[in-house]
Design a protein around this motif. Structure first.
Motif, PDB file in Angstrom:
ATOM      1  N   ALA A   1      85.291  55.914  36.152  1.00 11.66           N
ATOM      2  CA  ALA A   1      84.418  57.088  36.233  1.00 11.66           C
ATOM      3  C   ALA A   1      84.596  57.798  37.575  1.00 11.66           C
ATOM      4  O   ALA A   1      84.638  59.039  37.632  1.00 11.66           O
ATOM      5  N   ALA A   2      84.727  57.037  38.652  1.00  5.29           N
ATOM      6  CA  ALA A   2      84.941  57.641  39.968  1.00  5.29           C
ATOM      7  C   ALA A   2      86.273  58.393  40.009  1.00  5.29           C
ATOM      8  O   ALA A   2      86.368  59.493  40.569  1.00  5.29           O
ATOM      9  N   ALA A   3      87.303  57.802  39.411  1.00  2.52           N
ATOM     10  CA  ALA A   3      88.614  58.454  39.387  1.00  2.52           C
ATOM     11  C   ALA A   3      88.576  59.728  38.551  1.00  2.52           C
ATOM     12  O   ALA A   3      89.125  60.764  38.946  1.00  2.52           O
ATOM     13  N   LEU A   4      87.916  59.683  37.399  1.00  6.02           N
ATOM     14  CA  LEU A   4      87.809  60.873  36.555  1.00  6.02           C
ATOM     15  C   LEU A   4      86.960  61.946  37.220  1.00  6.02           C
ATOM     16  O   LEU A   4      87.211  63.139  37.048  1.00  6.02           O
ATOM     17  N   GLY A   5      85.950  61.522  37.985  1.00  5.16           N
ATOM     18  CA  GLY A   5      85.160  62.491  38.737  1.00  5.16           C
ATOM     19  C   GLY A   5      86.012  63.203  39.773  1.00  5.16           C
ATOM     20  O   GLY A   5      85.897  64.430  39.960  1.00  5.16           O
ATOM     21  N   ALA A   6      86.869  62.436  40.450  1.00  7.16           N
ATOM     22  CA  ALA A   6      87.779  63.051  41.423  1.00  7.16           C
ATOM     23  C   ALA A   6      88.743  64.006  40.728  1.00  7.16           C
ATOM     24  O   ALA A   6      89.036  65.102  41.237  1.00  7.16           O
ATOM     25  N   LEU A   7      89.226  63.612  39.539  1.00  8.96           N
ATOM     26  CA  LEU A   7      90.121  64.479  38.780  1.00  8.96           C
ATOM     27  C   LEU A   7      89.424  65.787  38.406  1.00  8.96           C
ATOM     28  O   LEU A   7      90.016  66.864  38.505  1.00  8.96           O
ATOM     29  N   ALA A   8      88.164  65.698  37.986  1.00  9.53           N
ATOM     30  CA  ALA A   8      87.420  66.901  37.619  1.00  9.53           C
ATOM     31  C   ALA A   8      87.296  67.846  38.813  1.00  9.53           C
ATOM     32  O   ALA A   8      87.449  69.073  38.663  1.00  9.53           O
ATOM     33  N   ARG A   9      87.023  67.292  39.995  1.00 10.72           N
ATOM     34  CA  ARG A   9      86.904  68.142  41.186  1.00 10.72           C
ATOM     35  C   ARG A   9      88.245  68.773  41.555  1.00 10.72           C
ATOM     36  O   ARG A   9      88.328  69.969  41.867  1.00 10.72           O
ATOM     37  N   MET A  10      89.306  67.958  41.522  1.00  9.83           N
ATOM     38  CA  MET A  10      90.633  68.488  41.832  1.00  9.83           C
ATOM     39  C   MET A  10      91.036  69.562  40.827  1.00  9.83           C
ATOM     40  O   MET A  10      91.592  70.609  41.185  1.00  9.83           O
ATOM     41  N   ARG A  11      90.753  69.284  39.582  1.00 10.14           N
ATOM     42  CA  ARG A  11      91.116  70.215  38.502  1.00 10.14           C
ATOM     43  C   ARG A  11      90.374  71.546  38.666  1.00 10.14           C
ATOM     44  O   ARG A  11      90.962  72.619  38.494  1.00 10.14           O
ATOM     45  N   ALA A  12      89.095  71.471  38.981  1.00 13.03           N
ATOM     46  CA  ALA A  12      88.304  72.683  39.169  1.00 13.03           C
ATOM     47  C   ALA A  12      88.859  73.524  40.309  1.00 13.03           C
ATOM     48  O   ALA A  12      88.905  74.768  40.223  1.00 13.03           O
ATOM     49  N   GLU A  13      89.315  72.872  41.380  1.00 11.87           N
ATOM     50  CA  GLU A  13      89.874  73.609  42.518  1.00 11.87           C
ATOM     51  C   GLU A  13      91.167  74.332  42.109  1.00 11.87           C
ATOM     52  O   GLU A  13      91.401  75.478  42.495  1.00 11.87           O
ATOM     53  N   HIS A  14      91.994  73.655  41.300  1.00  8.90           N
ATOM     54  CA  HIS A  14      93.253  74.260  40.864  1.00  8.90           C
ATOM     55  C   HIS A  14      93.023  75.416  39.896  1.00  8.90           C
ATOM     56  O   HIS A  14      93.853  76.324  39.814  1.00  8.90           O
TER      57      HIS A  14
END
Length: 260
Positions: free
Chosen positions: A245-258
């Motif tokens: 869940a922590a990794a997917l949360g980081a992915l969501a934040r990175m994805r939103a920035e891109h």
């Protein structure tokens, strides 16, 4: 998170169109003695919602559960944007379209019912053993059974299926053996989802032997994540549902920035 995982997430986060495909039991939800009580941990459900709301990002659950049971345990509503692949990809649900038709085979369904009844009758009242009806076959659950009763139940099912349906596919998972007359796997489910949504990269996470078909099928632009122990084709590993869940949360934040 490890540096390898962070770098891998940053790489896929930059993809034009990302498919995040996730096993459910043991990946988003803890394994339960009563399988229908399984529910995603709150932190896992939250990051799935965040990813679903991110532009050019598609989320799917890819499970060995029947489509009906997967919808129930994932609390999947008719208006959901999450794609579903149940029965290892033999059943599917598409946002805006609903359940996709499958080929009916009366003879195969009749044999399924016959075998299911025969296995249940011969297994009898062994404590902790449960025969689960599935759309295209059945599963033998032994999570709370003794080692002796579990072995006996598997032997009975193996013998009867070998005698009456040697063409069926057999799969093993966490305290379950599954038998099915359909041969789809999670690898074919991922391939179908990739094509349907036009994904340029795929993230797939799973925790069980049946997830390895999908993990092994991923390409160099994709990311496979194994949850927990066990031999794996995944490029990275996390120790628990919470870590995923922590990794997917980081992915969501990175994805939103891109996507800005």
């Amino acid at each position: 998170m490890t540096q390898d995982l962070t770098q891998a997430l940053q790489r896929v986060a930059a993809s034009d169109r990302l498919l995040v495909a996730l096993d459910f039991d043991g990946t988003l939800a803890p394994l339960e003695d009563e399988p229908m009580q399984a529910r995603a941990l709150p932190e896992a459900a939250a990051v799935v919602a965040a990813l679903t709301a991110t532009p050019d990002t598609v989320v799917a659950y890819v499970s060995g559960r029947s489509l009906h049971d997967l919808r129930e345990i994932s609390e999947h509503a008719d208006h959901s944007a999450i794609y579903l692949a149940g029965s290892h990809g033999a059943e599917s649900w598409v946002p805006g379209e609903g359940v996709q038709a499958t080929d009916d085979d009366d003879a195969a369904h009749a044999l399924r019912d016959e075998l299911r009844d025969a296995v249940s009758a011969e297994i009898g009242e062994r404590e902790g053993v449960w025969v689960e009806p599935k759309t295209f076959g059945f599963g033998i659950h032994t999570r709370v059974a003794s080692a002796e009763d579990a072995a006996a139940a598997r032997e009975i099912a193996d013998r009867l299926v070998t005698e009456r349906a040697p063409h069926w596919r057999r799969r093993t998972g966490h305290n379950i053996v599954e038998y099915a007359f359909r041969h789809e796997g999670k690898d074919s489910a991922i391939a179908a989802l990739r094509e349907r949504v036009g994904a340029t990269a795929v993230v797939f996470a799973g925790d069980d032997v049946t997830d390895e078909d999908a993990l092994a099928s991923l390409g160099p632009d994709d990311l496979g994540i194994r949850v927990g122990e066990g031999q794996t084709a995944a490029s990275v590993r996390v120790g628990s549902i919470q870590e995923l869940a922590a990794a997917l949360g980081a992915l969501a934040r990175m994805r939103a920035e891109h996507r800005q």
